[in-house]
Write a protein that holds these residues in place. Structure first.
Motif, PDB file in Angstrom:
ATOM      1  N   ARG A 557       0.826  -1.212   0.000  1.00 42.82           N
ATOM      2  CA  ARG A 557       0.000   0.000   0.000  1.00 42.82           C
ATOM      3  C   ARG A 557       0.855   1.256   0.000  1.00 42.82           C
ATOM      4  O   ARG A 557       0.550   2.232  -0.697  1.00 42.82           O
ATOM      5  N   LEU A 558       1.921   1.257   0.780  1.00 42.03           N
ATOM      6  CA  LEU A 558       2.803   2.422   0.803  1.00 42.03           C
ATOM      7  C   LEU A 558       3.451   2.642  -0.563  1.00 42.03           C
ATOM      8  O   LEU A 558       3.563   3.780  -1.034  1.00 42.03           O
ATOM      9  N   ASN A 559       3.858   1.574  -1.193  1.00 43.72           N
ATOM     10  CA  ASN A 559       4.468   1.708  -2.521  1.00 43.72           C
ATOM     11  C   ASN A 559       3.458   2.212  -3.546  1.00 43.72           C
ATOM     12  O   ASN A 559       3.796   2.999  -4.441  1.00 43.72           O
ATOM     13  N   ALA A 560       2.209   1.747  -3.408  1.00 41.83           N
ATOM     14  CA  ALA A 560       1.182   2.229  -4.329  1.00 41.83           C
ATOM     15  C   ALA A 560       0.929   3.716  -4.125  1.00 41.83           C
ATOM     16  O   ALA A 560       0.781   4.481  -5.096  1.00 41.83           O
ATOM     17  N   LEU A 561       0.880   4.144  -2.883  1.00 42.14           N
ATOM     18  CA  LEU A 561       0.678   5.568  -2.605  1.00 42.14           C
ATOM     19  C   LEU A 561       1.868   6.389  -3.067  1.00 42.14           C
ATOM     20  O   LEU A 561       1.703   7.491  -3.610  1.00 42.14           O
ATOM     21  N   ARG A 562       3.053   5.860  -2.844  1.00 44.42           N
ATOM     22  CA  ARG A 562       4.252   6.592  -3.245  1.00 44.42           C
ATOM     23  C   ARG A 562       4.340   6.698  -4.771  1.00 44.42           C
ATOM     24  O   ARG A 562       4.855   7.684  -5.313  1.00 44.42           O
ATOM     25  N   ALA A 563       3.839   5.667  -5.463  1.00 44.94           N
ATOM     26  CA  ALA A 563       3.851   5.725  -6.932  1.00 44.94           C
ATOM     27  C   ALA A 563       2.949   6.843  -7.436  1.00 44.94           C
ATOM     28  O   ALA A 563       3.211   7.450  -8.485  1.00 44.94           O
ATOM     29  N   GLU A 564       1.879   7.122  -6.687  1.00 46.04           N
ATOM     30  CA  GLU A 564       0.981   8.212  -7.070  1.00 46.04           C
ATOM     31  C   GLU A 564       1.584   9.573  -6.753  1.00 46.04           C
ATOM     32  O   GLU A 564       1.280  10.567  -7.414  1.00 46.04           O
ATOM     33  N   ARG A 565       2.424   9.633  -5.703  1.00 49.88           N
ATOM     34  CA  ARG A 565       3.015  10.910  -5.275  1.00 49.88           C
ATOM     35  C   ARG A 565       4.520  10.707  -5.091  1.00 49.88           C
ATOM     36  O   ARG A 565       5.026  10.693  -3.968  1.00 49.88           O
TER      37      ARG A 565
END
Length: 751
Positions: A557-565
């Motif tokens: 989840r953190l990687n997915a969020l970081r990919a967005e921002r």
């Protein structure tokens, strides 16, 4: 610094000797144990226990206790608000004795008072009229004599588990038989049973207690209090050792009943003598074995009868019998097997879980038999084991295939090749049997060497839904990101809190902001899903697997969020998004019940091997034994924390030494004769010898990180190794443990 499988360097991740967060506090005496709990308005609880192993209760008069100043409540079975029976596997144990008592020490009444001494005096003032009756104390008679009284209405057989493989031939070229006995061992934890129950505004109760299994406690307590489970909330208090004895309830329901009756917090702390009556012990065992082999020492068949005395109630005897049966021939290839393992109800003290859990008793017998077989075949004790050792692909007695590394032959060769200690120095009396008591300066002292091999199942078996739950949360505390790991897994001294943090650091290592100091393990409680019991060497496997899975989900989840921002630092990401939290359950591969007639089935999750060599000096005149050295080789799959792992092997070996030479609850006619640390002896630092350890890593592909549970196996093999060494020194058969001085000194020693 250790390189993880993902190639990142982690100072305190998986594979490192990370420091225990509770270690310094425990060493300095600052750690808060359950017996240290305190609230200003609390009352103290005490328990009246039966002095008889078997009796009818004709009357109970609580009036004298209620009349005492400072007494707030006196309760009997009539005051149990809900179900009157509980039990870990069967609800056969009364909360408070109803019309009879079945063992010495059974709780009859409970008291709450404003001072602990007042509570004890009030309990003693209760007048109980007993009618004593015959106590059933012989396990074989309980099982096989039709005229024997029934301890419980259903009879005296807890479980009979046969194991049948092939067919026993009428004869073999070499046959050895033996009868073996294992005495009743106590877990001997230093922190007595204790805890505090606090009545809640919603009509429920909050219980702070030293236990091994929070949710199993909750499942048993709530029906007896006539409360829904969500109104019985448990939090793990500081645990001063467990080793299996805290799987069963002790003071939990009693303290809760008193708290709900009085409307005030109630604390109960057992004294040392009461502790001996307040928890289960290791099952004593009577075992008959027959081994048949070729002249070359190849096993042809094994026949065995294993009788385990479960005492007055079931506890975990069903599983203990299953373990003894399924592992009853040891880690050896045997084409024909006939085992009958029994658990018996008697009026002796209740027995249940203790480190090794049925496999310890069987190991002592089958390893003694292997030594006899070696002698009969003219073989070295290591060689007889090499010729019959299992390996990956071998079948257990249950027909289950060992599908992960099992390098027993290599372990034995490595053990045998380890250098032996030098001769004792007579100028240092501490190195002699009898030690500083100066009973000898070397006269009559003989040296012996012995070997022991053990195999232990890891995790729960026979189809039990064995799982653990973990919740992992990454959030901002102030301006810094932190990780919170929350499980219900009981830290009982094995270092599980450290392991959970190590796994979190490993799985979240790609976020450098989450440094060592920013991983916290929350107190274990019932507000998160069950983690199962801290027993069966299972927590690193199952709770470790749950923490790993939850961390992986958080990482995704953190990687997915970081990919967005992509430009945001982790702190900024959490500030914008809020905490990231995931909960996961982890289950190991399924197991299956043993067939009730043949014992066949894939009943175990994982198997672990340990081998020991013992060197002893024996004063054959006085019957005193000094263990000079223990050497051990153990396969752990993967070391999660090498420092803690070494401690587990040392600790398990020490308990095996105790069973071999000194530890036994003396029970006569159902009565305990030595309920104190004055008379129940456990090894001290002067009794525990130096140890040589070789820890092997052959990963199990089915387990998290390839790990293999490690806490129990050394308890199995250390006992037979020490006894074999004493036999070698004395020439005596020594078929019972613990060995007593009179077993050696009053027998004619070999020249």
């Amino acid at each position: 610094m250790t390189q993880t499988a993902r190639g990142r360097s982690l100072g305190e991740g998986v594979g490192t000797g990370a420091i225990r967060p509770d270690g310094i506090l425990k060493v300095t005496g600052e750690f808060a144990y359950s017996s240290d709990l305190y609230l200003a308005d609390m009352l103290w609880g005490a328990t009246l226990r039966s002095p008889h192993p078997s009796a009818w209760i004709r009357s109970v008069d609580v009036g004298p206790a209620l009349a005492m100043p400072g007494v707030h409540a006196v309760l009997t079975h009539e005051d149990v608000p809900g179900e009157r029976f509980y039990g870990l596997e069967h609800k056969d144990q009364p909360v408070l004795a109803i019309d009879q008592v079945r063992y010495q020490g059974e709780p009859v009444a409970i008291v709450a008072a404003d001072h602990p001494e007042t509570a004890r005096r009030a309990a003693a003032a209760i007048v109980v009229v007993y009618e004593q009756r015959e106590a059933v104390t012989d396990a074989r008679r309980a099982l096989f004599d039709p005229a024997c009284p029934h301890v419980l209405p259903g009879g005296n057989v807890v479980r009979h588990q046969p194991v049948r493989v092939g067919s026993i031939p009428p004869s073999a070229e070499v046959v050895v038989t033996g009868e073996y006995e294992v005495g009743m061992q106590d877990q001997a934890f230093l922190g007595p049973e204790s805890g505090m129950a606090v009545p809640a505004e919603d009509g429920g109760v909050d219980l702070f207690v030293a236990t091994q299994w929070l949710h199993a406690d909750q499942d048993q307590i709530a029906p007896c209090l006539a409360l829904p489970k969500d109104k019985v909330r448990l939090t793990l208090a500081g645990v001063g050792g467990a080793f299996g004895a805290r799987e069963d309830l002790s003071m939990q329901i009693h303290a809760s009943m008193l708290a709900l009756r009085t409307g005030r917090p109630v604390k109960i702390v057992y004294g040392r003598e009461e502790s001996f009556f307040g928890h289960v012990h290791r099952h004593p065992a009577l075992m008959r074995y027959e081994h048949g082999a070729t002249r070359e020492g190849r096993l042809v068949y094994v026949k065995a009868e294993i009788v385990l005395d479960g005492g007055a109630y079931c506890s975990s005897s069903l599983a203990v019998v299953g373990n003894a049966a399924s592992l009853g021939v040891g880690p050896y290839e045997v084409p024909n097997i006939a085992i009958d393992a029994y658990g018996a109800y008697t009026n002796n003290p209740p027995c249940g879980a203790m480190r090794g859990f049925g496999a310890v008793q069987a190991c002592y017998a089958y390893e003694s038999q292997m030594d006899r077989l070696a002698e009969a075949c003219g073989l070295d004790p290591v060689e007889i084991r090499l010729r019959n050792a299992v390996s990956q692909g071998s079948r257990l007695a249950t027909g289950q295939v060992i599908d992960s590394p099992a390098p027993l032959a290599g372990m034995l060769r490595e053990l045998a090749a380890m250098p032996l200690p030098g001769a004792a120095r007579s100028s240092d009396l501490r190195s002699m049997p009898g030690g500083v008591a100066q009973t000898t300066h070397g006269e009559g002292v003989r040296r012996g060497i012995g070997y022991g091999v053990g195999i232990k199942n890891i995790c729960f078996s026979e189809g039990f839904d064995d799982y653990s739950t973990a919740r992992v949360r990454v959030e901002l505390l102030g301006d810094e990101p932190h990780v919170l790991v929350h499980t219900a897994a009981a830290e009982v001294g094995q270092g599980l809190v450290t392991v959970q943090a190590q796994i979190a650091r490993t799985e979240l290592a790609e976020f450098p902001e989450l440094g060592v100091a920013r991983v916290t393990v929350a107190p274990a409680d019932t507000t998160v899903g069950s983690a199962g019991s801290s027993s069966a060497s299972r927590q690193s496997y199952v709770t470790g697997g749950a923490v790993k899975a939850a961390c992986e989900a958080v990482r995704e989840r953190l990687n997915a969020l970081r990919a967005e921002r992509p430009v945001l630092a982790l702190a900024d990401l959490l500030r914008e998004h809020g905490p990231v939290e995931e909960t996961r359950e982890y289950r190991h591969r399924p197991t299956h019940p043993m067939d009730p007639l043949t014992g066949q089935g894939d009943s175990h999750t994982q198997l672990a091997l340990c081998v020991h060599r013992a060197v002893v000096d024996v004063d054959v005149d006085l019957g005193l034994v000094k263990v000079v050295e223990l050497a051990a080789v153990q396969d752990v799959g993967k070391m999660i924390n090498p420092t803690a792992l070494e401690g587990q092997i040392h600790g398990g070996s020490a308990q095996g030494l105790g069973l071999a030479l000194m530890e036994e609850i003396q029970v006569r006619d159902g009565r305990v004769l030595n309920p104190s640390f004055t008379d129940y002896l456990i090894p001290t630092i002067l009794d525990m010898p130096p140890m040589k350890l070789s820890i092997l890593e052959n990963p199990d592909p089915a387990a998290p990180y390839g790990l293999r549970g490690a806490g129990e196996p050394p308890t199995l093999s250390s006992t037979p190794a020490i006894v074999a060494a004493v036999r070698a020194a004395t020439g005596l058969p020594l078929s019972r443990v613990p060995i007593r001085p009179e077993d050696i000194a009053l027998s004619p020693a070999s020249p």
